[in-house]
Design a protein around this motif. Structure first.
Motif, mmCIF file in Angstrom:
data_model
loop_
_atom_site.group_PDB
_atom_site.id
_atom_site.type_symbol
_atom_site.label_atom_id
_atom_site.label_comp_id
_atom_site.label_asym_id
_atom_site.label_seq_id
_atom_site.Cartn_x
_atom_site.Cartn_y
_atom_site.Cartn_z
ATOM 1 N N TYR A 281 -3.826 -7.756 0.703
ATOM 2 C CA TYR A 281 -4.754 -6.928 0.930
ATOM 3 C C TYR A 281 -6.080 -6.831 -0.155
ATOM 4 C CZ TYR A 281 -0.874 -4.080 3.357
ATOM 5 O OH TYR A 281 -0.027 -3.798 4.411
ATOM 6 N N PRO B 190 1.218 -1.196 -0.087
ATOM 7 C CA PRO B 190 0.028 0.072 -0.155
ATOM 8 C C PRO B 190 0.820 1.135 0.058
ATOM 9 C CG PRO B 190 0.139 -1.008 2.322
ATOM 10 C CD PRO B 190 0.806 -1.965 1.354
ATOM 11 N N TYR C 173 -7.094 0.400 0.729
ATOM 12 C CA TYR C 173 -6.618 -1.162 0.770
ATOM 13 C C TYR C 173 -6.681 -1.816 2.121
ATOM 14 C CZ TYR C 173 -5.211 0.525 -3.970
ATOM 15 O OH TYR C 173 -5.180 1.148 -5.027
ATOM 16 N N ALA D 278 -8.439 -4.335 -2.210
ATOM 17 C CA ALA D 278 -8.806 -3.005 -2.785
ATOM 18 C C ALA D 278 -10.353 -3.051 -2.467
ATOM 19 C CB ALA D 278 -8.190 -3.054 -4.313
#
Length: 455
Positions: A297, A277, A289, A299
């Motif tokens: 992660y 990120p 994120y 989105a």
């Protein structure tokens, strides 16, 4: 002999519990009950709180409805719940264990939820910049505690521990003096660096934050401890997972099984394994994120306006009808509205449904445009409202972005989508990819999810 895993979700308006048989990998029993725990705010400061005692009473009733002969063979407990919110309690007296193998709430605060609006734009702008890629918004745990440290410091003096509602349940089950929290919930509080898995302690200390309230972080998927007592027939010593975020659990479970999703509306897909990120918050960005499992992660376009907007529309109509002397239940109204909208396949009415604003643009509230004498029917308005919900979420994360990321299909989940065929039609209208609803997906790669639930 069959063994089971108990899963519990402490949501914004309900508690859900499910017994999962480990051998057959199937649901053996489940229950969901509304908490009816909202506290009406008469102060004018936009507080949004819930009664902790009622939530825990609902939890006990929900677990108590599951078959006791199966609960006696539970081998582990998993917990999830509403993120961002904060509950405070006193160590060692946060709950009271009954001789009948359950606990009730003890020395606790009310639950201050993610919808709390006390942190104004001016207050948030006065806070230091976090060492995190995630911005801080009203309703986030650290911001809420900082607000109380400034405006109600005596309130904080009564408590020694803080966490989310699901962290509290895990702590009480395990008899912990403190609170353990996963990065999923910690990130939702703000002022947490997901790369180092550390709180911004120096920044928070300088801002006047009572550091002793910060939970200890453990990995998502790790343990909080073991049950300190028998609980509704579940034996003492049963492993309890550290509580997870409801959003991440919704995504994870939808990738392998049919499930409901979190409140409001979100559009999400998994980032590549090597994604890192940004180093600092991007407050104007509509995409965040969120930490997932491991070092991965999601989105996320996390809209504040989804199924709750439909619920508000139904509630408004019910209130109007009551004032006019013609009452109808919310469920009957909902069914009638969907019927009218299904008979109105298109509408030139335009509804921007952002009645709660959005975190990246809190001052952008709802609007209705292109009103004429020909589009004032309930069919037109319901169709336009459903379309507006989807148009809003895709304005935050355009379909083109999904194509660029290699997303090949859409998975729709949540009670709002399940109950509302008009909303499903609008999902299929805005996305060029094939759409399935709650069906199995092999992995998170190449799949985007629309999660939309009713408050």
């Amino acid at each position: 002999m069959s063994t089971y895993v108990l899963g519990v979700d402490v949501g914004t308006t309900s508690v859900k519990a499910v017994l999962f048989e480990t051998g057959s990998r199937s649901v053996a029993a489940s229950h969901a009950l509304p908490t009816s725990s909202d506290i009406i705010d008469h102060s004018g400061i936009q507080a949004k709180e819930q009664e902790t005692g009622r939530i825990i009473d609902t939890l006990n009733r929900c677990i108590g409805l599951l078959p006791r002969d199966k609960l006696q063979h539970v081998i582990s407990i998993g917990l999830s719940g509403q993120m961002h919110g904060v509950l405070l309690w006193k160590a060692r007296s946060g709950c009271v264990w009954s001789k009948s193998d359950f606990f009730t709430s003890g020395d606790t605060s009310q639950l201050i939820t993610w919808q709390d609006g006390r942190c104004s734009s001016n207050f948030l702008s006065s806070l230091p910049k976090p060492d995190s890629h995630l911005s801080v918004a009203t309703g986030f745990g650290c911001a809420t505690i900082l607000w109380h440290a400034k405006h109600r410091p005596v309130f904080l003096e009564d408590f020694t521990v803080a966490g989310t509602i699901q962290d509290y349940v895990a702590s009480m089950l395990c008899g912990l003096d403190g609170c353990v929290m996963t990065p999923q919930n910690a990130a939702s509080w703000g002022f947490f660096n997901t790369s180092s898995n550390q709180w911004n302690t120096d920044i928070l200390k300088d801002a006047g934050f009572p550091l002793h309230l910060l939970p200890q972080c453990v990995p998502s998927g790790g343990l909080a401890g073991q049950t300190c007592s028998d609980w509704h027939g579940i034996p003492a010593g049963t492993p309890v997972g550290a509580a997870l975020g409801d959003f991440q659990c919704s995504v994870y479970s939808c990738m392998s099984a049919r499930t409901d999703a979190g409140t409001s509306a979100q559009l999400t897909f998994a980032m590549p394994a090597d994604f890192k990120p940004p180093d600092s918050p991007q407050p104007a960005s509509s995409i965040s994120y969120f930490p997932y499992f491991g070092d991965s992660y999601l989105a996320v376009a996390a809209s504040l306006n989804g199924g709750n907007v439909m619920a508000a529309f139904v509630g408004m109509l019910a209130s109007w009808m009551k004032e006019l002397g013609a009452e109808m239940s919310d469920s009957s109204l909902y069914e009638k509205l969907i019927y009218c909208a299904l008979n109105q396949e298109t509408s030139d009415l335009r509804v921007s449904p952002t009645i709660l604003g959005e975190r990246h643009n809190p001052l952008c509230l709802g609007q209705v445009a292109n009103i004429s004498t020909n589009n004032l029917s309930l069919g037109h308005l319901t169709r336009a409202l459903c379309r507006g919900v989807l148009d809003n979420i895709t304005s935050m994360m355009p379909a083109e972005r999904l194509q660029q990321e290699g997303v090949s299909r859409i998975v729709g989940s949540g009670s709002a989508i399940a109950r509302n065929e008009v909303l499903r039609q609008e999902v299929e209208r805005v996305f060029p990819q094939p759409v399935v609803y709650g069906q199995n997906a092999d992995s998170a790669v190449g799949v985007a999810m629309v999660l939309c639930d009713l408050l």
